[in-house]
Design a protein around this motif. Structure first.
Motif, PDB file in Angstrom:
ATOM      1  N   SER A 112       1.517   6.294  -7.222  1.00  0.00           N
ATOM      2  CA  SER A 112       0.323   6.968  -7.753  1.00  0.00           C
ATOM      3  C   SER A 112       0.458   8.489  -7.696  1.00  0.00           C
ATOM      4  O   SER A 112      -0.309   9.196  -8.351  1.00  0.00           O
ATOM      5  CB  SER A 112      -0.926   6.543  -6.983  1.00  0.00           C
ATOM      6  N   GLN A 113       1.412   9.001  -6.913  1.00  0.00           N
ATOM      7  CA  GLN A 113       1.716  10.443  -6.833  1.00  0.00           C
ATOM      8  C   GLN A 113       0.473  11.286  -6.542  1.00  0.00           C
ATOM      9  O   GLN A 113       0.261  12.338  -7.149  1.00  0.00           O
ATOM     10  CB  GLN A 113       2.369  10.917  -8.132  1.00  0.00           C
ATOM     11  N   GLY A 114      -0.350  10.792  -5.611  1.00  0.00           N
ATOM     12  CA  GLY A 114      -1.522  11.561  -5.200  1.00  0.00           C
ATOM     13  C   GLY A 114      -2.747  11.358  -6.060  1.00  0.00           C
ATOM     14  O   GLY A 114      -3.802  11.951  -5.790  1.00  0.00           O
ATOM     15  N   GLU A 124       1.010   4.170  -2.924  1.00  0.00           N
ATOM     16  CA  GLU A 124       0.801   5.597  -2.660  1.00  0.00           C
ATOM     17  C   GLU A 124       1.883   6.443  -3.317  1.00  0.00           C
ATOM     18  O   GLU A 124       1.608   7.489  -3.928  1.00  0.00           O
ATOM     19  CB  GLU A 124       0.789   5.857  -1.149  1.00  0.00           C
ATOM     20  N   LEU A 125       3.128   5.991  -3.207  1.00  0.00           N
ATOM     21  CA  LEU A 125       4.242   6.744  -3.779  1.00  0.00           C
ATOM     22  C   LEU A 125       4.183   6.743  -5.304  1.00  0.00           C
ATOM     23  O   LEU A 125       4.432   7.768  -5.953  1.00  0.00           O
ATOM     24  CB  LEU A 125       5.573   6.158  -3.302  1.00  0.00           C
ATOM     25  N   HIS A 157       0.835  -1.206   0.000  1.00  0.00           N
ATOM     26  CA  HIS A 157       0.000   0.000   0.000  1.00  0.00           C
ATOM     27  C   HIS A 157       0.869   1.255   0.000  1.00  0.00           C
ATOM     28  O   HIS A 157       0.565   2.222  -0.727  1.00  0.00           O
ATOM     29  CB  HIS A 157      -0.928  -0.008   1.216  1.00  0.00           C
ATOM     30  N   ARG A 158       1.941   1.237   0.774  1.00  0.00           N
ATOM     31  CA  ARG A 158       2.833   2.404   0.849  1.00  0.00           C
ATOM     32  C   ARG A 158       3.479   2.679  -0.512  1.00  0.00           C
ATOM     33  O   ARG A 158       3.530   3.826  -0.970  1.00  0.00           O
ATOM     34  CB  ARG A 158       3.912   2.147   1.912  1.00  0.00           C
ATOM     35  N   CYS A 159       3.964   1.623  -1.180  1.00  0.00           N
ATOM     36  CA  CYS A 159       4.581   1.794  -2.497  1.00  0.00           C
ATOM     37  C   CYS A 159       3.559   2.291  -3.518  1.00  0.00           C
ATOM     38  O   CYS A 159       3.886   3.124  -4.380  1.00  0.00           O
ATOM     39  CB  CYS A 159       5.197   0.478  -2.962  1.00  0.00           C
ATOM     40  N   SER A 163      -5.705   9.500  -6.680  1.00  0.00           N
ATOM     41  CA  SER A 163      -6.510   8.518  -5.940  1.00  0.00           C
ATOM     42  C   SER A 163      -7.126   7.474  -6.866  1.00  0.00           C
ATOM     43  O   SER A 163      -7.341   6.331  -6.475  1.00  0.00           O
ATOM     44  CB  SER A 163      -7.606   9.225  -5.140  1.00  0.00           C
ATOM     45  N   GLU A 220      -2.001  -0.556  -6.658  1.00  0.00           N
ATOM     46  CA  GLU A 220      -1.849  -1.452  -5.520  1.00  0.00           C
ATOM     47  C   GLU A 220      -2.170  -2.895  -5.925  1.00  0.00           C
ATOM     48  O   GLU A 220      -1.448  -3.830  -5.556  1.00  0.00           O
ATOM     49  CB  GLU A 220      -2.746  -1.015  -4.366  1.00  0.00           C
ATOM     50  N   LEU A 259      -4.457   4.870  -7.492  1.00  0.00           N
ATOM     51  CA  LEU A 259      -3.929   4.194  -6.311  1.00  0.00           C
ATOM     52  C   LEU A 259      -4.386   2.742  -6.213  1.00  0.00           C
ATOM     53  O   LEU A 259      -3.572   1.826  -6.046  1.00  0.00           O
ATOM     54  CB  LEU A 259      -4.332   4.955  -5.045  1.00  0.00           C
ATOM     55  N   GLN A 260      -5.691   2.512  -6.311  1.00  0.00           N
ATOM     56  CA  GLN A 260      -6.218   1.156  -6.152  1.00  0.00           C
ATOM     57  C   GLN A 260      -5.698   0.226  -7.236  1.00  0.00           C
ATOM     58  O   GLN A 260      -5.341  -0.921  -6.978  1.00  0.00           O
ATOM     59  CB  GLN A 260      -7.750   1.194  -6.159  1.00  0.00           C
TER      60      GLN A 260
END
Length: 639
Positions: A429-431, A426-427, A422-424, A433, A440, A436-437
């Motif tokens: 996807s650069q914000g 987030e990084l 999840h942390r990777c 949203s 991930e 992001l999913q």
């Protein structure tokens, strides 16, 4: 080993000096839990901490397998050694005078202890000799180096007993052997002199060097480190390993740092003697050094004795910063960090090569701020993957993803792995949203492929499927019918993080694990009967694995050569994984633009070559030749 009968007084004195936490923590990573300590049991394949050590009772107990006893029994069970052997070793360790019930053997034991005492005496005298030489005219240059280049005051020089080895070839030899009349064999045994290759005499190991004594936890000199004051190589020279000095289990400065480590619940590991000295001079007194080698498991466990949270900050020299450099420097303790058994943090000073240089231009408080902000190893590695990368460039984005997937695939704990996926994401996807999913989920699939749980059948050829079926079936049949080799099979699987890929084999292995975990008496465990009872609730799955329960002629033959079968089957499973990875990197390589992304193309090419090399090694391991048959006896145990 011919061990004498020990006098009850000797046994009692040893027991009084023993600390069970001190003994057990050398072999098991312990964590404080209330008044007691817990860890993974060394006497069975413990998956969760079920091993408890009580300092107040001086007793250990495993709630899973039932092992228990005092410190002496722990060492006896662990090393399969006799009571007298263990007590004798402990007597030497704790400097207990040994009395035996056979007077004729008492003299030899006392002689052995006397040798150690003389070695301590010789090394202590040598340290004073070097200290004295530092303050003489021939040591003036060395003293000025400490004061002017290293910025050390006299109090620090004295605290660390720094000295100087004169430049003559036989200066120390003349002092210890000719003046003090110590036997030359003992001086050599202390690591201070070296026999000449011509066979006529000895010469001093340390010459024209700044000398740093290495002390044990009792504050006794056990070895030396010497820094050259000229162009002589090597720059740093350590004493050889001796009866008193075990480099892989010694940390420089631990004698001075352990109380602060315990108080702050944190140890700082640096790479150089003078880094430790500079940090202690700056009142950062929880610093130790790993003597120029990769941090060993033994050294880490020494630190764990003093920090409840097993928190260790490794300060890597900035000129060696990089993921590979860190992994080399921290050695095998990386696995402890990935498993969550230690809080390994990494500090790379931004504007200085090492702590010694940093403290010459910054305050100790500034260094402490850097320590407080040091990230965990995995977080640091993720940060390093992003350094200098522009994620808006597709080739650089892809390179970062490959590094992150490789890192995430090394994390064995699924909860920790999920957190970092999840942390990777987030990084990466650069914000965004909406991305992001999807990122991930993509990462999760690639990590699953990196760990090769076997859920993706698209990589398997028909030949691989057959080899996989046969190899997994062989390991399960041996596990069911030959209890003797169950530990070897688990070890072979764990060594390369192998898992059963086919669904019916995974089902059976899961049942085996659950049955064993729910039964404490492993020695009298009727695994086959319990499995049959349990599997009646799963008729469809049982149909696919029932043949494995039958003891046929083939299984009997396999048991007779079980060691070779385990080796061959494990190698086959790993070979299949390597071939999948090779094809994976081959596909990535083929889709990479060689003109615009030569670095990425080269990276994938190296990965392919590495897998090909490993595949060839594994093919050799799978082959059974006459030499193998001659080495492995025909043995077996049928249940």
């Amino acid at each position: 080993m011919n061990v004498p009968r020990l006098h009850p007084d000797t046994i009692e004195q040893v027991k009084q000096r023993l600390d069970i936490v001190d003994i057990v923590s050398e072999h098991v990573v312990l964590k404080k839990q209330g008044k007691d300590f817990t860890g993974l049991c060394p006497f069975h394949d413990d998956k969760s901490p079920s091993f408890s050590v009580s300092p107040s009772k001086q007793f250990y107990y495993c709630f899973s397998c039932g092992a228990g006893g005092n410190a002496i029994k722990f060492l006896m069970e662990l090393g399969k050694r006799s009571f007298s052997e263990i007590v004798l070793d402990l007597a030497k360790r704790y400097q207990v005078a040994v009395q035996t019930l056979e007077p004729e053997q008492r003299q030899e034991l006392q002689r052995q202890l006397s040798v150690r005492e003389q070695l301590y005496e010789i090394l202590a005298l040598t340290a004073r000799f070097y200290e004295h030489a530092l303050n003489q005219s021939h040591g003036k240059f060395a003293l000025e180096y400490l004061q002017n280049d290293r910025k050390l005051d006299q109090a620090t020089i004295q605290q660390f007993q720094l000295g100087y080895a004169p430049g003559g070839w036989e200066t120390l030899y003349g002092y210890l052997v000719e003046q003090k009349h110590y036997p030359v064999a003992l001086v050599e045994k202390a690591g201070l002199i070296v026999p000449r290759k011509t066979g006529d005499g000895y010469y001093d190991r340390f010459r024209d060097r700044l000398m740093i004594p290495i002390l044990d936890l009792q504050g006794r000199v056990i070895a030396f480190g010497g820094r050259t004051l000229s162009d002589e190589q090597p720059k740093y020279l350590n004493s050889p390993e001796t009866e008193l000095f075990d480099k892989g289990n010694t940390l420089y400065g631990l004698d001075k740092a352990r109380s602060t480590i315990a108080k702050q619940d944190q140890a700082v590991v640096v790479e150089g003697y003078f880094d430790v000295i500079a940090l202690h001079a700056g009142k950062i007194t929880n610093a130790v050094a790993s003597l120029g080698t990769a941090l060993s498991i033994g050294q880490a466990k020494q630190l764990f004795k003093y920090t409840d949270s097993n928190r260790v900050i490794f300060n890597l020299d900035a000129d060696r910063a990089g993921v590979q450099a860190v992994e080399q420097a921290v050695g095998k303790v990386v696995s402890l960090a990935y498993q969550g058994e230690m809080q390994l943090r990494v500090l790379s000073i931004p504007d200085g090569k090492d702590p010694d240089d940093f403290l010459k231009t910054h305050s100790a408080a500034s260094y402490q701020d850097l320590l407080d902000g040091a990230p965990l190893l995995v977080d640091w590695q993720i940060q390093q993957a992003l350094v200098g990368k522009d994620l808006k460039q597709s080739d650089q984005f892809q390179l970062v993803v490959v590094e992150m997937v490789t890192l995430l695939g090394n994390l064995p704990n699924p909860t920790i792995r999920t957190h970092y996926i999840h942390r990777c994401a987030e990084l990466l996807s650069q914000g965004n949203s909406r991305m992001l999913q999807q990122i991930e989920e993509d990462l999760r699939l690639q990590v699953r492929g990196q760990r090769w749980h076997g859920r993706s059948q698209k990589w398997q050829t028909l030949g691989e499927r057959t080899l996989l079926e046969e190899s997994e079936a062989l390991l399960l049949r041996l596990y069911l019918h030959s209890p003797t080799y169950r530990g070897a099979i688990v070890e072979a699987l764990d060594a390369q993080d192998l898992e059963f890929s086919l669904s019916h084999h995974r089902f059976l292995w899961r049942q085996i694990v659950e049955v064993e975990q729910s039964n404490q008496d492993q020695q009298n465990l009727d695994l086959m009967s319990l499995l049959r009872d349990r599997c009646t609730d799963f008729p469809r799955e049982m149909t696919q694995v029932y043949a494995l329960f039958e003891l046929n002629e083939k299984t009997e033959r396999d048991i007779l050569r079980a060691e070779l079968g385990i080796r061959s089957a494990a190698a086959a499973l790993e070979e299949i994984l390597c071939e999948k990875r090779r094809r994976h990197f081959s596909d990535l390589w083929k889709t990479t633009d060689f003109v615009t992304n030569p670095e990425l193309a080269h990276h994938y090419q190296q990965k392919m070559q590495s897998e090909v090399k490993r595949i060839q090694e594994l093919k050799h391991l799978r082959e059974v030749n006459f030499v193998d048959l001659a080495k492995v006896p025909i043995v077996g145990e049928l249940s």
